[in-house]
Design an enzyme around this catalytic site. Structure first.
Site, PDB file in Angstrom:
ATOM      1  N   GLU A 109       4.771   7.096  -0.038  1.00  0.00           N
ATOM      2  CA  GLU A 109       3.579   8.054   0.568  1.00  0.00           C
ATOM      3  C   GLU A 109       3.817   8.720   1.665  1.00  0.00           C
ATOM      4  OE1 GLU A 109      -0.402   7.018  -0.181  1.00  0.00           O
ATOM      5  OE2 GLU A 109      -1.107   8.605   1.023  1.00  0.00           O
ATOM      6  N   LYS A 144      -8.169   0.841  -0.525  1.00  0.00           N
ATOM      7  CA  LYS A 144      -6.851   1.627  -0.870  1.00  0.00           C
ATOM      8  C   LYS A 144      -6.094   1.912   0.376  1.00  0.00           C
ATOM      9  CE  LYS A 144      -3.622   4.640  -1.903  1.00  0.00           C
ATOM     10  NZ  LYS A 144      -2.934   5.557  -1.413  1.00  0.00           N
ATOM     11  N   ASP A 151       4.740 -10.769  -2.450  1.00  0.00           N
ATOM     12  CA  ASP A 151       4.136 -10.301  -3.737  1.00  0.00           C
ATOM     13  C   ASP A 151       2.975  -9.612  -3.430  1.00  0.00           C
ATOM     14  OD1 ASP A 151       2.693 -10.255  -6.109  1.00  0.00           O
ATOM     15  OD2 ASP A 151       2.986 -12.537  -6.557  1.00  0.00           O
ATOM     16  N   HIS A 161      -1.462  15.165   6.313  1.00  0.00           N
ATOM     17  CA  HIS A 161      -0.862  14.654   5.050  1.00  0.00           C
ATOM     18  C   HIS A 161       0.219  15.828   4.502  1.00  0.00           C
ATOM     19  CE1 HIS A 161       0.180  12.418   1.598  1.00  0.00           C
ATOM     20  NE2 HIS A 161      -0.191  13.403   0.752  1.00  0.00           N
TER      21      HIS A 161
END
Ligand code: MEV
Length: 435
Positions: A83, A275, A291, A388
């Site tokens: 991202e 998130k 993991d 962004h």
């Protein structure tokens, strides 16, 4: 502690030279990081043997978040992420907080859990009565397989019988606690659990009664609420003025608090808020071969521990002080799994100055808090899209298969304009049609 500015303007060579000077990465390892060609034959074999039905490698970009100060120690933190703007956002927050005392972190514990799930159709009183003796036998049966781990300061630290017959007929658990030193410990825990299950089964078979233990399954739990790190930043409220010049420090603090309150009361916002935390945490866990699915599952369950899914952070704003905190379970390791095999992970560990599991938990938590802080600080001021899309511009240009000249012209043109897919498309079309 030196705070570095302009790292993003460095050439690739300068970036590697910086890491060699400021971490445990050596010249040889830096050369390997610099090698964009196919992995060397020995690396290829290692990668091919990590999974089944192997057909090739899947590269993801790795960048570095500079100026990450945690408990007064400076780190450059490798992030692996697809991202755009995650690394830029974390770097901006890391530098902002490095100038205000950095991140602070403490480990609550590194205890991990696992269960043997079984059924028993006898009188519950009997199994409760026999359990102290059963526990002794089970503990003794694992001494051989826990020997090495005990020498490293780990092992099985508790064995409990949990009676769940009220929730499911005849259902019990042997609930175990583990210390796994610097390993995440999944294989160690599962080996111990399967051993315990087989000994329990044998014990029950020796007992010539009609009532029998039926093992259902034995598996570690990815819910490890005790294996937890607390990470926070703190500064006088007026020092918040540095983030956005159009927002007074008081408004910044007030809106910041409102946004965290919203994440605590509304699930739609809470999930997105969390998130943003995982933007940083997963990027570090990927880079260090950990993991990330296990930690995400555990942390989201932890976010619901009070019966309602909430944001994982808390903020305290007083007249004088702003304090922002993340509390999160992270069962991760720096030995075992692929952490000492994967060629790039080995170099990442050098860049992180070979942390132990506790330090890596702190680094991951600080990275998560950095990304989340940057996201909220942008959301309550400029919004996130400007930053962004600026970082995403190169992806759009690559999708349009642009030439070097077209890219250069587009970068100049959009340096002071809003980037959007259609605006970039129109700009490139106009260049190509000579308008
Ligand atoms: C985007 O990857 C992450 C954010 O949506 C997180 C947030 O909203 O807090 C910006």
């Amino acid at each position: 502690m030196t705070i570095i500015s302009g790292f993003s303007k460095f050439s690739h060579k300068q970036r590697l030279a910086f890491l060699v000077a400021h971490s445990d990465l050596n010249d040889q390892q830096a050369l390997r990081l610099n090698d964009f060609s196919a992995p060397k034959e020995d690396q290829q074999r290692l990668l091919g043997e990590m999974v089944e039905n192997y057909i090739g490698n899947f590269p993801l970009p790795m960048g570095v978040v500079t100026n990450m100060v945690i408990n007064d120690e400076s780190y450059s933190v490798p992030f692996v992420t697809e991202e755009s703007s995650v690394i830029a956002a974390a770097s901006k927050a890391a530098k902002f907080w490095a100038e205000r005392g950095g991140f602070h972190a403490q480990i609550e514990s590194i205890t991990k859990k696992g269960q043997v799930h079984f059924s028993w159709n006898g009188n519950p009183e009997i199994i409760h009565e026999l359990f102290p003796e059963i526990k002794r036998i089970l503990t003794d049966s694992t001494l051989e397989i826990t020997d090495k781990m005990r020498k490293r300061g780990g092992g099985i630290t508790d064995i409990q019988l949990l009676d769940k017959t009220n929730e499911l007929p005849c259902y019990y658990q042997i609930d175990l606690s583990f210390e796994t030193a610097n390993a995440m410990g999944a294989n160690f825990i599962n080996t111990c659990l399967e051993k315990i299950a087989s000994v329990l089964q044998n014990l029950s078979e020796l007992n010539n009664e009609e009532t029998k233990v039926e093992i259902i399954m034995s598996i570690l739990s990815n819910y490890n609420p005790d294996c937890r790190v607390i990470c926070w930043v703190e500064c006088p409220v007026e020092k918040l003025s540095g983030w956005n010049k159009n927002l007074s420090y008081n408004s910044f603090a007030a809106k910041f608090k409102q946004s965290v309150d919203i994440a605590n009361l509304d699930i739609s916002r809470a999930v997105t808020h969390n998130k943003g935390i995982f933007n940083g945490i997963d990027a570090v866990l990927l880079a260090t071969g950990n993991d990330y699915r296990a930690t995400a599952a555990g942390a989201h369950a932890y976010a619901s521990r009070r019966g309602k899914y909430k944001g994982l952070t808390t903020v305290i704003v007083t007249e004088q002080t702003f304090r922002y905190e993340l509390e999160i379970p992270l069962a991760i390791g720096t030995v075992g799994g692929i952490t000492q095999i994967h060629p790039t992970v080995k170099n990442v560990m050098a860049i992180l100055k070979y942390p132990d599991a506790k330090k890596l938990m702190m680094i991951a938590a600080a990275s998560g808090l950095a990304n989340n802080f940057a996201a909220i600080a942008s959301l309550i001021s400029t919004g996130i899209q400007t930053g962004h899309m600026k970082m995403h511009l190169s992806n759009i240009l690559n999708q349009l298969v642009t030439t070097d000249t077209e890219r250069e012209l587009a970068n100049t043109y959009f340096s002071d304009k809003t980037v959007s897919n259609s605006a970039v498309n129109d700009f490139i079309l106009s260049l190509r049609s000579g308008i």
